[in-house]
Design an enzyme around this catalytic site. Structure first.
Site, PDB file in Angstrom:
ATOM      1  N   CYS A 184      22.602   0.095  13.166  1.00 42.85           N
ATOM      2  CA  CYS A 184      21.357  -0.374  13.777  1.00 42.85           C
ATOM      3  C   CYS A 184      21.615  -1.070  15.106  1.00 42.85           C
ATOM      4  O   CYS A 184      20.706  -1.190  15.940  1.00 42.85           O
ATOM      5  CB  CYS A 184      20.610  -1.306  12.825  1.00 42.85           C
ATOM      6  N   ALA A 201       6.482 -11.562  -0.784  1.00 41.01           N
ATOM      7  CA  ALA A 201       7.330 -10.381  -0.979  1.00 41.01           C
ATOM      8  C   ALA A 201       7.632  -9.683   0.339  1.00 41.01           C
ATOM      9  O   ALA A 201       7.866  -8.477   0.373  1.00 41.01           O
ATOM     10  CB  ALA A 201       6.656  -9.417  -1.958  1.00 41.01           C
TER      11      ALA A 201
END
Length: 426
Positions: free
Chosen positions: A106, A243
């Site tokens: 990345c 979350a």
């Protein structure tokens, strides 16, 4: 007669602090030189005499990284593992290439090659290799050759070129890139030796210095603090409120350290279930999370609520039935989920983003200081690899010299025989 040149390439904007403006091919033993050229700057910043080795012994790396390109640029050139075999096959077909390997994460996409690439134009290569090469992309590319390429790889493998100095994930990513290249049969004697040595360098740097010690992410810092309070985390009951990405990273950090009782609560029950599945925990409806509070040891809150959801008045009744059990609270939300006043309650340990970030930055400063201790380790391995290249070239040079001498001797013998034959015919 060997071709003798001094090739200079420029590292963009001096992005690598220990790389001078001019980089040259790997030096060879002076005793094997038949013609000498003095190059400006040299290998170590002073005048240095060099000879270009065999094309097969020339090594280069080029590409882009977080130091030269923003995320939106890097993602266009990233090559996922699923596409690496096909990319390596195309790389192998490039004219003049002897060996090739691609490291793509990345934060970087870098090509390591050997062969007749001394005059390669990196933008032209990228334009040919990628379909989505745009105007201005060339400003994000870098090219390094010879010793500077070797040093760069060793620094990358050691975590010194990572966004988070000292991170360990990059070494595993380089190993996987090497395995893909081995499977595709795009490496040979040079890159095999180089990358195998980079693995040893990365391991030695991490074991000989404190470059990896301490946590530099707020989630990992929070887990460190939890271990200081509770010791082993396998018996701790942990509640994750929210979350999102931050909650997921923190939950994974707890799981990695041995936590086995992880509960996830979120306004979207489906997202809570998804995170619970990843961490091996249990999802709880958001309106029910307070029911688990009595036996809770650690609470991590990272919701998108516009105001505090845990206040002093709301928390105090639960603490009365907990019988002085410590409660570790981590507030990773902004705006904050937990009223700062709760830290005045007995047995409550509250840390917010600012306090965790300050701890992470102190650790990062220590790591950067430790990076100076890594330099001599890396330089020693760079010299070792350089000496190996010199030995290989010397053997090749001796072999070629022997062939030339034999060819000259054979030609002389043929001329002598022809002369004698002509003389006898007179």
């Amino acid at each position: 007669m060997l071709r003798l040149v001094a090739k200079a390439t420029t590292a963009i904007n001096g992005m690598y602090g220990d790389v001078p403006d001019g980089s040259v091919v790997l030096p060879l033993p002076q005793k094997s030189m038949s013609k000498l050229i003095r190059t400006p700057g040299g290998l170590w910043g002073s005048d240095f005499i060099s000879e270009q080795p065999d094309d097969d012994l020339c090594i280069f790396c080029f590409g882009l990284s977080h130091r030269t390109a923003a995320a939106d640029v890097r993602e266009r050139f990233a090559i996922p593992n699923s596409a690496l075999p096909e990319a390596l096959a195309r790389l192998k077909a490039m004219p003049g290439l002897t060996e090739g390997l691609i490291v793509s994460t990345c934060n970087r996409t870098e090509f390591y090659v050997s062969g007749k690439f001394a005059d390669i134009l990196v933008p032209a290569f990228f334009e040919r290799f990628y379909r989505d090469f745009r105007e201005g992309d060339e400003t994000h590319l870098f090219q390094l050759s010879a010793t500077h390429c070797v040093r760069h790889l060793f620094r990358v493998a050691s975590g010194l070129e990572s966004m988070v100095v000292g991170e360990t994930e990059i070494l595993g990513q380089i190993k996987r890139a090497y395995e893909f290249a081995i499977e595709a049969k795009t490496t040979g004697k040079l890159l095999n030796r180089l990358f195998q040595k980079s693995f040893r360098v990365g391991k030695e740097v991490r074991s000989s210095t404190a470059i990896t010690r301490g946590s530099v992410s707020v989630g990992s810092v929070a887990v460190d603090l939890a271990e200081q309070i509770f010791g082993d985390l396998d018996k701790c009951k942990i509640m994750i409120l929210g979350a999102g990405e931050t909650s997921e990273k923190t939950a994974k950090a707890f799981q990695y350290r041995g936590a086995e009782q992880i509960f996830v609560s979120n306004r979207s029950f489906e997202r809570a279930q998804a995170l619970a599945t990843i961490t091996g925990g249990r999802a709880i409806h958001f309106e029910d999370w307070e029911r688990e509070f009595r036996d809770l040891d650690i609470l991590v809150s990272s919701t998108a609520a516009p105001h505090a959801i845990i206040t002093l008045d709301r928390l105090a009744p639960f603490l009365r039935v907990r019988r002085h059990r410590p409660l570790f609270m981590i507030d990773l939300a902004m705006p904050r989920d937990i009223d700062p006043a709760v830290q005045n309650l007995d047995g409550v340990y509250l840390y917010d983003l600012d306090s965790l970030q300050a701890m992470a930055e102190r650790t990062l400063a220590v790591r950067k200081h430790e990076s100076e201790k890594c330099r001599p380790i890396i330089e020693q391995h760079v010299q070792d690899f350089q000496q190996w290249i010199e030995r290989i070239h010397s053997m090749n040079f001796s072999c070629r010299s022997g062939k030339v001498k034999r060819s000259l001797a054979d030609a002389q013998a043929n001329r002598t025989a022809l002369f004698k034959k002509r003389c006898s015919a007179i």
